[in-house]
Design a protein around this motif. Sequence first.
Motif, PDB file in Angstrom:
ATOM      1  N   LYS A  18      61.850 -36.479  45.366  1.00 39.81           N
ATOM      2  CA  LYS A  18      61.454 -37.548  44.583  1.00 39.81           C
ATOM      3  C   LYS A  18      62.056 -38.759  44.403  1.00 39.81           C
ATOM      4  CE  LYS A  18      59.184 -33.972  41.507  1.00 39.81           C
ATOM      5  NZ  LYS A  18      59.015 -33.571  40.160  1.00 39.81           N
ATOM      6  N   GLY A  19      62.758 -39.109  45.521  1.00 38.18           N
ATOM      7  CA  GLY A  19      63.648 -40.204  45.818  1.00 38.18           C
ATOM      8  C   GLY A  19      62.618 -41.442  46.125  1.00 38.18           C
ATOM      9  N   ASP A  20      62.728 -42.476  45.401  1.00 41.13           N
ATOM     10  CA  ASP A  20      61.994 -43.709  45.775  1.00 41.13           C
ATOM     11  C   ASP A  20      62.742 -45.205  45.658  1.00 41.13           C
ATOM     12  OD1 ASP A  20      59.746 -45.033  46.147  1.00 41.13           O
ATOM     13  OD2 ASP A  20      58.421 -44.298  44.410  1.00 41.13           O
ATOM     14  N   PHE A  21      62.171 -45.988  46.295  1.00 41.18           N
ATOM     15  CA  PHE A  21      62.671 -47.471  46.486  1.00 41.18           C
ATOM     16  C   PHE A  21      61.955 -48.452  45.467  1.00 41.18           C
ATOM     17  CE2 PHE A  21      64.088 -46.128  50.930  1.00 41.18           C
ATOM     18  CZ  PHE A  21      65.349 -46.109  50.802  1.00 41.18           C
ATOM     19  N   ILE A  22      61.106 -48.011  44.985  1.00 42.42           N
ATOM     20  CA  ILE A  22      60.459 -48.521  43.818  1.00 42.42           C
ATOM     21  C   ILE A  22      60.496 -48.025  42.461  1.00 42.42           C
ATOM     22  CG2 ILE A  22      58.191 -49.679  43.270  1.00 42.42           C
ATOM     23  CD1 ILE A  22      59.367 -50.862  46.152  1.00 42.42           C
ATOM     24  N   LYS A  23      60.976 -48.822  41.684  1.00 40.24           N
ATOM     25  CA  LYS A  23      60.989 -48.562  40.077  1.00 40.24           C
ATOM     26  C   LYS A  23      60.593 -49.623  39.250  1.00 40.24           C
ATOM     27  CE  LYS A  23      64.023 -44.986  41.017  1.00 40.24           C
ATOM     28  NZ  LYS A  23      63.542 -43.676  41.017  1.00 40.24           N
ATOM     29  N   ASP A  24      59.525 -49.400  38.573  1.00 39.03           N
ATOM     30  CA  ASP A  24      58.737 -50.240  37.823  1.00 39.03           C
ATOM     31  C   ASP A  24      58.358 -51.471  38.404  1.00 39.03           C
ATOM     32  OD1 ASP A  24      59.214 -48.539  35.636  1.00 39.03           O
ATOM     33  OD2 ASP A  24      61.125 -49.326  35.256  1.00 39.03           O
ATOM     34  N   GLY A  25      57.938 -51.223  39.704  1.00 45.54           N
ATOM     35  CA  GLY A  25      57.240 -52.402  40.554  1.00 45.54           C
ATOM     36  C   GLY A  25      58.366 -53.133  41.172  1.00 45.54           C
ATOM     37  N   GLN A  26      59.599 -52.762  41.104  1.00 52.42           N
ATOM     38  CA  GLN A  26      60.889 -53.530  41.706  1.00 52.42           C
ATOM     39  C   GLN A  26      61.638 -52.695  42.621  1.00 52.42           C
ATOM     40  OE1 GLN A  26      61.469 -56.879  40.896  1.00 52.42           O
ATOM     41  NE2 GLN A  26      59.528 -56.790  39.601  1.00 52.42           N
ATOM     42  N   LEU A  27      62.258 -53.411  43.534  1.00 55.48           N
ATOM     43  CA  LEU A  27      63.038 -52.647  44.601  1.00 55.48           C
ATOM     44  C   LEU A  27      64.408 -52.188  43.823  1.00 55.48           C
ATOM     45  CD1 LEU A  27      63.552 -52.164  47.583  1.00 55.48           C
ATOM     46  CD2 LEU A  27      64.800 -54.344  47.693  1.00 55.48           C
ATOM     47  N   SER A  28      64.463 -51.019  44.154  1.00 49.37           N
ATOM     48  CA  SER A  28      65.887 -50.033  43.477  1.00 49.37           C
ATOM     49  C   SER A  28      66.388 -49.364  44.565  1.00 49.37           C
ATOM     50  CB  SER A  28      65.091 -49.355  42.146  1.00 49.37           C
ATOM     51  OG  SER A  28      66.152 -48.637  41.890  1.00 49.37           O
ATOM     52  N   PHE A  29      67.736 -49.195  44.374  1.00 44.98           N
ATOM     53  CA  PHE A  29      68.802 -48.281  45.213  1.00 44.98           C
ATOM     54  C   PHE A  29      69.217 -47.286  44.126  1.00 44.98           C
ATOM     55  CE2 PHE A  29      68.463 -52.348  47.781  1.00 44.98           C
ATOM     56  CZ  PHE A  29      67.888 -51.956  48.764  1.00 44.98           C
ATOM     57  N   ALA A  30      68.524 -47.216  43.024  1.00 38.09           N
ATOM     58  CA  ALA A  30      69.371 -46.091  42.142  1.00 38.09           C
ATOM     59  C   ALA A  30      69.131 -44.861  42.504  1.00 38.09           C
ATOM     60  CB  ALA A  30      68.289 -46.316  40.657  1.00 38.09           C
ATOM     61  N   ASP A  31      68.262 -44.366  43.421  1.00 38.26           N
ATOM     62  CA  ASP A  31      68.405 -42.797  43.999  1.00 38.26           C
ATOM     63  C   ASP A  31      69.061 -42.633  45.219  1.00 38.26           C
ATOM     64  OD1 ASP A  31      66.608 -42.166  41.970  1.00 38.26           O
ATOM     65  OD2 ASP A  31      64.624 -42.579  43.219  1.00 38.26           O
ATOM     66  N   MET A  32      69.803 -43.821  45.548  1.00 40.26           N
ATOM     67  CA  MET A  32      70.775 -43.669  46.824  1.00 40.26           C
ATOM     68  C   MET A  32      71.713 -42.652  46.561  1.00 40.26           C
ATOM     69  SD  MET A  32      68.997 -44.822  49.351  1.00 40.26           S
ATOM     70  CE  MET A  32      70.113 -45.242  50.531  1.00 40.26           C
ATOM     71  N   PRO A  33      72.588 -42.879  45.715  1.00 34.16           N
ATOM     72  CA  PRO A  33      73.989 -41.922  45.526  1.00 34.16           C
ATOM     73  C   PRO A  33      73.682 -40.727  45.333  1.00 34.16           C
ATOM     74  CG  PRO A  33      73.707 -43.838  44.136  1.00 34.16           C
ATOM     75  CD  PRO A  33      72.454 -43.930  44.490  1.00 34.16           C
ATOM     76  N   ASN A  34      72.206 -40.090  44.791  1.00 33.64           N
ATOM     77  CA  ASN A  34      71.954 -38.698  44.772  1.00 33.64           C
ATOM     78  C   ASN A  34      71.162 -38.295  45.804  1.00 33.64           C
ATOM     79  OD1 ASN A  34      73.659 -38.578  42.277  1.00 33.64           O
ATOM     80  ND2 ASN A  34      71.968 -39.444  41.121  1.00 33.64           N
ATOM     81  N   GLN A  35      69.821 -38.455  45.529  1.00 32.81           N
ATOM     82  CA  GLN A  35      68.720 -37.998  46.588  1.00 32.81           C
ATOM     83  C   GLN A  35      69.115 -38.776  48.012  1.00 32.81           C
ATOM     84  OE1 GLN A  35      68.101 -39.431  43.815  1.00 32.81           O
ATOM     85  NE2 GLN A  35      66.209 -38.621  42.966  1.00 32.81           N
ATOM     86  N   GLY A  36      69.616 -39.824  48.023  1.00 29.28           N
ATOM     87  CA  GLY A  36      69.779 -40.709  49.431  1.00 29.28           C
ATOM     88  C   GLY A  36      71.112 -39.844  50.201  1.00 29.28           C
ATOM     89  N   LYS A  37      72.099 -39.716  49.202  1.00 33.58           N
ATOM     90  CA  LYS A  37      73.224 -39.309  49.823  1.00 33.58           C
ATOM     91  C   LYS A  37      73.073 -37.885  50.442  1.00 33.58           C
ATOM     92  CE  LYS A  37      78.188 -38.284  49.113  1.00 33.58           C
ATOM     93  NZ  LYS A  37      79.278 -38.563  48.017  1.00 33.58           N
ATOM     94  N   THR A  38      72.403 -36.976  49.646  1.00 33.91           N
ATOM     95  CA  THR A  38      71.911 -35.627  49.750  1.00 33.91           C
ATOM     96  C   THR A  38      71.189 -35.482  51.206  1.00 33.91           C
ATOM     97  OG1 THR A  38      71.839 -34.829  47.746  1.00 33.91           O
ATOM     98  CG2 THR A  38      70.887 -33.443  49.139  1.00 33.91           C
ATOM     99  N   SER A  39      70.214 -36.296  51.263  1.00 30.28           N
ATOM    100  CA  SER A  39      69.367 -36.253  52.506  1.00 30.28           C
ATOM    101  C   SER A  39      70.267 -36.454  53.903  1.00 30.28           C
ATOM    102  CB  SER A  39      68.482 -37.445  52.526  1.00 30.28           C
ATOM    103  OG  SER A  39      67.524 -37.235  51.337  1.00 30.28           O
ATOM    104  N   LEU A  40      71.157 -37.296  53.936  1.00 28.90           N
ATOM    105  CA  LEU A  40      72.114 -37.666  55.068  1.00 28.90           C
ATOM    106  C   LEU A  40      73.114 -36.657  55.258  1.00 28.90           C
ATOM    107  CD1 LEU A  40      72.311 -40.010  56.871  1.00 28.90           C
ATOM    108  CD2 LEU A  40      74.314 -41.024  55.338  1.00 28.90           C
ATOM    109  N   GLN A  41      73.440 -35.981  54.170  1.00 28.20           N
ATOM    110  CA  GLN A  41      74.470 -34.982  54.061  1.00 28.20           C
ATOM    111  C   GLN A  41      73.936 -33.758  54.831  1.00 28.20           C
ATOM    112  OE1 GLN A  41      77.532 -35.532  52.877  1.00 28.20           O
ATOM    113  NE2 GLN A  41      77.870 -33.904  54.320  1.00 28.20           N
TER     114      GLN A  41
END
Length: 301
Positions: free
Chosen positions: A183-206
């Motif tokens: 459930k990671g996403d780059f769009i939050k409330d219609g805006q570009l967001s990297f808020a999910d990168m430290p968790n979902q993003g990092k897990t995916s790469l790991q």
Amino acid sequence: GIRMKQIVEEFNKSQQEVRVTQTTLTWGEPFYTKVHTAVVSGETPDVMTYHLSRFAAGILAKDLRPLTTDELSQAGLQASDFQKSLIDSSLELSKKYGQTDQLFGVPLDIHTLVLYYNKTALQKADLLDADGKPKGLDGIEEFTKMLTAFKEKARVTPIAFSSAPADAASTWRAWFTLFKQQKGDFIKDGQLSFADMPNQGKTSLQVLADFAQQGLLTKNTTYPAMVALFTVGRSAFMINGNWEVPTHVDMQKQGKLSFEYGIVPFPKLFENQDTWADSHQLAIPNNQKTAPSPEKVAAAL
């Protein structure tokens, strides 16, 4: 590219008045830069392929010509001829970025990430279920356990995978799939967001890094090498797009495959089964400097 050439050749054989001359360009950024330059200069092709994922940028840059319902109808085309999800996505982009309910392209395909598997090798390793599908496709732990079991039995790297830096695109597709399944996403409330990168993003790469480190996934492998490893039976799986299906069909017809293969949707490894996908569309460049004649538009359609 090979399939597109075949489609064009078959089309040309079926026509008396219309003939398509095909030009193949490097896909990605170079292609879209050339399209925009062609539109600005007023020297465009008559018809082109265009990714649905690029429609927002193409519409905003005014590179895509809207297609009226009447034009489509005269060519024997209507929205209901095509997969509804593609048309819905296309119309959503049209309304949001073009302020119109007209289509900017006609779907040629839908292409998504899938999991190819070597039925013969998995059967020998007792890793097929009663339906002939791979075991362990439900969850990241079960998947890792199954891959490890195959590696121990067969002594080969289980997954053929084309990775960065040799192939950034394949890495992106796999990473994005794992990211979206959490459930990671780059769009939050219609805006570009990297808020999910430290968790979902990092897990995916790991996950990808761990698979490579554990010898479950090939490292530093080019795209052609990935396909070759799987088709010669040097791996049990291949993470790739469904566009490689014709390769396997051709090789099977020619007697070049030494095993039976299967294909399943990319497995649900996290919370959902979201998977990267895109669609090539056939579109007409928005040439306003040298507008095409109605006859030319009809021919393109």
